[in-house]
Design a protein around this motif. Structure first.
Motif, PDB file in Angstrom:
ATOM      1  N   ALA A   1      15.255  25.753 -16.319  1.00  0.00           N
ATOM      2  CA  ALA A   1      14.531  25.822 -15.051  1.00  0.00           C
ATOM      3  C   ALA A   1      13.108  25.280 -15.168  1.00  0.00           C
ATOM      4  O   ALA A   1      12.542  24.814 -14.168  1.00  0.00           O
ATOM      5  CB  ALA A   1      14.491  27.263 -14.543  1.00  0.00           C
ATOM      6  N   VAL A   2      12.524  25.321 -16.381  1.00  0.00           N
ATOM      7  CA  VAL A   2      11.168  24.779 -16.556  1.00  0.00           C
ATOM      8  C   VAL A   2      11.200  23.384 -17.173  1.00  0.00           C
ATOM      9  O   VAL A   2      10.148  22.790 -17.423  1.00  0.00           O
ATOM     10  CB  VAL A   2      10.281  25.727 -17.407  1.00  0.00           C
ATOM     11  CG1 VAL A   2      10.169  27.093 -16.753  1.00  0.00           C
ATOM     12  CG2 VAL A   2      10.786  25.841 -18.838  1.00  0.00           C
ATOM     13  N   GLY A   3      12.414  22.852 -17.472  1.00  0.00           N
ATOM     14  CA  GLY A   3      12.519  21.497 -17.982  1.00  0.00           C
ATOM     15  C   GLY A   3      12.778  21.385 -19.468  1.00  0.00           C
ATOM     16  O   GLY A   3      12.572  20.317 -20.056  1.00  0.00           O
ATOM     17  N   ILE A   4      13.263  22.461 -20.091  1.00  0.00           N
ATOM     18  CA  ILE A   4      13.577  22.447 -21.531  1.00  0.00           C
ATOM     19  C   ILE A   4      15.077  22.697 -21.677  1.00  0.00           C
ATOM     20  O   ILE A   4      15.563  23.796 -21.413  1.00  0.00           O
ATOM     21  CB  ILE A   4      12.773  23.517 -22.293  1.00  0.00           C
ATOM     22  CG1 ILE A   4      11.269  23.235 -22.171  1.00  0.00           C
ATOM     23  CG2 ILE A   4      13.191  23.570 -23.765  1.00  0.00           C
ATOM     24  CD1 ILE A   4      10.380  24.320 -22.752  1.00  0.00           C
ATOM     25  N   ASP A   5      15.810  21.676 -22.103  1.00  0.00           N
ATOM     26  CA  ASP A   5      17.275  21.767 -22.142  1.00  0.00           C
ATOM     27  C   ASP A   5      17.769  21.397 -23.537  1.00  0.00           C
ATOM     28  O   ASP A   5      18.121  20.248 -23.812  1.00  0.00           O
ATOM     29  CB  ASP A   5      17.882  20.841 -21.089  1.00  0.00           C
ATOM     30  CG  ASP A   5      19.395  21.017 -20.955  1.00  0.00           C
ATOM     31  OD1 ASP A   5      19.949  21.909 -21.627  1.00  0.00           O
ATOM     32  OD2 ASP A   5      20.005  20.258 -20.185  1.00  0.00           O
TER      33      ASP A   5
ATOM     34  N   ILE B   1      13.018  11.927 -30.796  1.00  0.00           N
ATOM     35  CA  ILE B   1      13.103  11.458 -32.187  1.00  0.00           C
ATOM     36  C   ILE B   1      13.781  12.470 -33.106  1.00  0.00           C
ATOM     37  O   ILE B   1      14.042  12.168 -34.278  1.00  0.00           O
ATOM     38  CB  ILE B   1      11.701  11.134 -32.751  1.00  0.00           C
ATOM     39  CG1 ILE B   1      10.802  12.369 -32.716  1.00  0.00           C
ATOM     40  CG2 ILE B   1      11.073   9.977 -31.988  1.00  0.00           C
ATOM     41  CD1 ILE B   1       9.471  12.200 -33.433  1.00  0.00           C
ATOM     42  N   ALA B   2      14.052  13.674 -32.604  1.00  0.00           N
ATOM     43  CA  ALA B   2      14.585  14.739 -33.448  1.00  0.00           C
ATOM     44  C   ALA B   2      15.621  15.561 -32.691  1.00  0.00           C
ATOM     45  O   ALA B   2      15.644  15.574 -31.449  1.00  0.00           O
ATOM     46  CB  ALA B   2      13.456  15.652 -33.927  1.00  0.00           C
ATOM     47  N   ASP B   3      16.469  16.245 -33.434  1.00  0.00           N
ATOM     48  CA  ASP B   3      17.288  17.298 -32.840  1.00  0.00           C
ATOM     49  C   ASP B   3      16.387  18.507 -32.622  1.00  0.00           C
ATOM     50  O   ASP B   3      15.521  18.813 -33.457  1.00  0.00           O
ATOM     51  CB  ASP B   3      18.449  17.670 -33.763  1.00  0.00           C
ATOM     52  CG  ASP B   3      19.502  16.576 -33.844  1.00  0.00           C
ATOM     53  OD1 ASP B   3      19.874  16.046 -32.775  1.00  0.00           O
ATOM     54  OD2 ASP B   3      19.944  16.248 -34.959  1.00  0.00           O
ATOM     55  N   VAL B   4      16.585  19.207 -31.526  1.00  0.00           N
ATOM     56  CA  VAL B   4      15.773  20.370 -31.187  1.00  0.00           C
ATOM     57  C   VAL B   4      16.700  21.526 -30.855  1.00  0.00           C
ATOM     58  O   VAL B   4      17.664  21.364 -30.105  1.00  0.00           O
ATOM     59  CB  VAL B   4      14.848  20.083 -29.981  1.00  0.00           C
ATOM     60  CG1 VAL B   4      14.069  21.342 -29.590  1.00  0.00           C
ATOM     61  CG2 VAL B   4      13.895  18.934 -30.296  1.00  0.00           C
ATOM     62  N   VAL B   5      16.407  22.689 -31.414  1.00  0.00           N
ATOM     63  CA  VAL B   5      17.117  23.906 -31.024  1.00  0.00           C
ATOM     64  C   VAL B   5      16.086  25.007 -30.805  1.00  0.00           C
ATOM     65  O   VAL B   5      14.986  24.985 -31.374  1.00  0.00           O
ATOM     66  CB  VAL B   5      18.152  24.354 -32.073  1.00  0.00           C
ATOM     67  CG1 VAL B   5      19.169  23.261 -32.344  1.00  0.00           C
ATOM     68  CG2 VAL B   5      17.495  24.801 -33.359  1.00  0.00           C
ATOM     69  N   ILE B   6      16.457  25.970 -29.970  1.00  0.00           N
ATOM     70  CA  ILE B   6      15.608  27.128 -29.703  1.00  0.00           C
ATOM     71  C   ILE B   6      16.230  28.321 -30.408  1.00  0.00           C
ATOM     72  O   ILE B   6      17.401  28.644 -30.176  1.00  0.00           O
ATOM     73  CB  ILE B   6      15.504  27.407 -28.189  1.00  0.00           C
ATOM     74  CG1 ILE B   6      15.180  26.112 -27.417  1.00  0.00           C
ATOM     75  CG2 ILE B   6      14.465  28.489 -27.928  1.00  0.00           C
ATOM     76  CD1 ILE B   6      13.935  25.393 -27.860  1.00  0.00           C
ATOM     77  N   LEU B   7      15.457  28.975 -31.265  1.00  0.00           N
ATOM     78  CA  LEU B   7      15.909  30.160 -31.992  1.00  0.00           C
ATOM     79  C   LEU B   7      15.090  31.348 -31.511  1.00  0.00           C
ATOM     80  O   LEU B   7      13.916  31.481 -31.840  1.00  0.00           O
ATOM     81  CB  LEU B   7      15.749  29.950 -33.496  1.00  0.00           C
ATOM     82  CG  LEU B   7      16.138  31.117 -34.407  1.00  0.00           C
ATOM     83  CD1 LEU B   7      17.571  31.573 -34.145  1.00  0.00           C
ATOM     84  CD2 LEU B   7      15.956  30.723 -35.877  1.00  0.00           C
TER      85      LEU B   7
ATOM     86  N   LYS C   1      21.358  13.099 -39.382  1.00  0.00           N
ATOM     87  CA  LYS C   1      20.278  12.892 -40.356  1.00  0.00           C
ATOM     88  C   LYS C   1      18.939  12.649 -39.663  1.00  0.00           C
ATOM     89  O   LYS C   1      18.050  12.007 -40.208  1.00  0.00           O
ATOM     90  CB  LYS C   1      20.604  11.728 -41.308  1.00  0.00           C
ATOM     91  CG  LYS C   1      21.850  11.950 -42.155  1.00  0.00           C
ATOM     92  CD  LYS C   1      21.718  13.134 -43.092  1.00  0.00           C
ATOM     93  CE  LYS C   1      22.945  13.266 -43.986  1.00  0.00           C
ATOM     94  NZ  LYS C   1      22.865  14.423 -44.890  1.00  0.00           N
ATOM     95  N   LYS C   2      18.827  13.113 -38.440  1.00  0.00           N
ATOM     96  CA  LYS C   2      17.540  13.082 -37.747  1.00  0.00           C
ATOM     97  C   LYS C   2      16.711  14.277 -38.198  1.00  0.00           C
ATOM     98  O   LYS C   2      17.237  15.241 -38.770  1.00  0.00           O
ATOM     99  CB  LYS C   2      17.771  13.140 -36.234  1.00  0.00           C
ATOM    100  CG  LYS C   2      18.482  11.927 -35.663  1.00  0.00           C
ATOM    101  CD  LYS C   2      18.958  12.178 -34.244  1.00  0.00           C
ATOM    102  CE  LYS C   2      17.831  12.437 -33.263  1.00  0.00           C
ATOM    103  NZ  LYS C   2      18.344  12.600 -31.877  1.00  0.00           N
ATOM    104  N   PRO C   3      15.411  14.282 -37.931  1.00  0.00           N
ATOM    105  CA  PRO C   3      14.632  15.498 -38.151  1.00  0.00           C
ATOM    106  C   PRO C   3      15.150  16.609 -37.240  1.00  0.00           C
ATOM    107  O   PRO C   3      15.807  16.351 -36.228  1.00  0.00           O
ATOM    108  CB  PRO C   3      13.208  15.079 -37.760  1.00  0.00           C
ATOM    109  CG  PRO C   3      13.206  13.592 -37.783  1.00  0.00           C
ATOM    110  CD  PRO C   3      14.589  13.174 -37.424  1.00  0.00           C
ATOM    111  N   LEU C   4      14.835  17.839 -37.600  1.00  0.00           N
ATOM    112  CA  LEU C   4      15.258  18.999 -36.819  1.00  0.00           C
ATOM    113  C   LEU C   4      14.059  19.891 -36.532  1.00  0.00           C
ATOM    114  O   LEU C   4      13.351  20.305 -37.460  1.00  0.00           O
ATOM    115  CB  LEU C   4      16.325  19.788 -37.577  1.00  0.00           C
ATOM    116  CG  LEU C   4      16.790  21.120 -36.954  1.00  0.00           C
ATOM    117  CD1 LEU C   4      17.447  20.891 -35.601  1.00  0.00           C
ATOM    118  CD2 LEU C   4      17.736  21.853 -37.908  1.00  0.00           C
ATOM    119  N   LEU C   5      13.824  20.180 -35.257  1.00  0.00           N
ATOM    120  CA  LEU C   5      12.799  21.126 -34.834  1.00  0.00           C
ATOM    121  C   LEU C   5      13.489  22.403 -34.387  1.00  0.00           C
ATOM    122  O   LEU C   5      14.349  22.376 -33.498  1.00  0.00           O
ATOM    123  CB  LEU C   5      11.973  20.552 -33.681  1.00  0.00           C
ATOM    124  CG  LEU C   5      10.949  21.495 -33.046  1.00  0.00           C
ATOM    125  CD1 LEU C   5       9.859  21.860 -34.046  1.00  0.00           C
ATOM    126  CD2 LEU C   5      10.338  20.883 -31.788  1.00  0.00           C
TER     127      LEU C   5
END
Length: 225
Positions: A114-118, A91-97, A3-7
């Motif tokens: 490799a650039v720091g986004i996991d 503060i949020a869940d993050v996914v890359i689409l 129930k966290k925000p999602l980006l």
């Protein structure tokens, strides 16, 4: 679920530069001039350096495929993207689409690490709205916010998930001046340093995006690249 925000964020020209590294590779390895002042219209912007003739449209896709097969290491992070998306990840869940073929998912995930986004990477082809709905069902967030540079993707999301906040961001300055803001986007911000507070505010309020009165062609555009 949390129930966290999602980006849900796009990758190319939002997190990573794409057209400039592609231009540089075409120039050095393919002897093709990519006129970025023509914006993102590849069909008109690519010409053979030896005679000035236009690269045929059917030749462009194989070159893009080769670029993503062999040259993704050339793509650097958009200014402020790494710091901002990681801060939002607190503060949020993050996914890359990202719109790549599914067999490139692991390569894209490794490239971002490799650039720091996991964060989890989802691959897609065409409009992102339907897959975005599946991701929302998986995470069950308190509120969802979508970031993409391409206007028609905001139309796709508006059609399939109208209560999702939609931020259009063109992080590549050379392209940004050529890209118009799509009516389906709630906001246009091209700098992560400015977008961070807008996104955080939407997460803090946890309210669904307001309904928008959009024309049918804005919700279901013909170009679903």
């Amino acid at each position: 679920m949390s129930k966290k925000p999602l980006l849900i964020s796009d990758c190319d020209e939002v997190l990573l530069h794409m057209v400039v590294p592609f231009q540089q590779w075409l120039d050095s390895d393919k002897h093709i001039h990519f006129d970025l002042e023509n914006g993102s219209d590849f069909a008109k912007a690519l010409r053979h350096k030896h005679d000035g003739t236009q690269v045929l449209p059917e030749q462009i896709w194989p070159m893009l495929k080769e670029f993503f097969d062999t040259e993704m290491h050339r793509q650097g992070a958009i200014q402020g993207a790494v710091e901002s998306i990681n801060k939002l990840g607190e503060i949020a869940d993050v996914v890359i689409l990202t719109n790549l073929l599914d067999d490139r998912r692991d390569a894209r995930a490794d490239q971002l690490k490799a650039v720091g986004i996991d964060f989890p990477v989802y691959t897609n082809q065409g409009g992102k709205g339907e897959l975005l709905n599946s991701i929302i069902a998986e995470f069950e967030p308190s509120v969802t916010l979508f970031v993409d540079d391409l206007g028609h993707q905001h139309g796709s999301v508006a059609k399939h998930a109208p209560d999702v906040w939609r931020l259009q961001m063109v992080g590549e300055p050379i392209l940004a001046k050529h890209i118009t803001t799509n009516p389906a986007a709630h906001m246009r911000i091209d700098l992560w340093g400015e977008a961070l507070s807008w996104i955080s505010d939407k997460f803090d309020n946890a309210e669904p995006a307001p309904a928008m009165d959009l024309k049918s062609q804005e919700l279901d555009p013909a170009n679903q690249a």
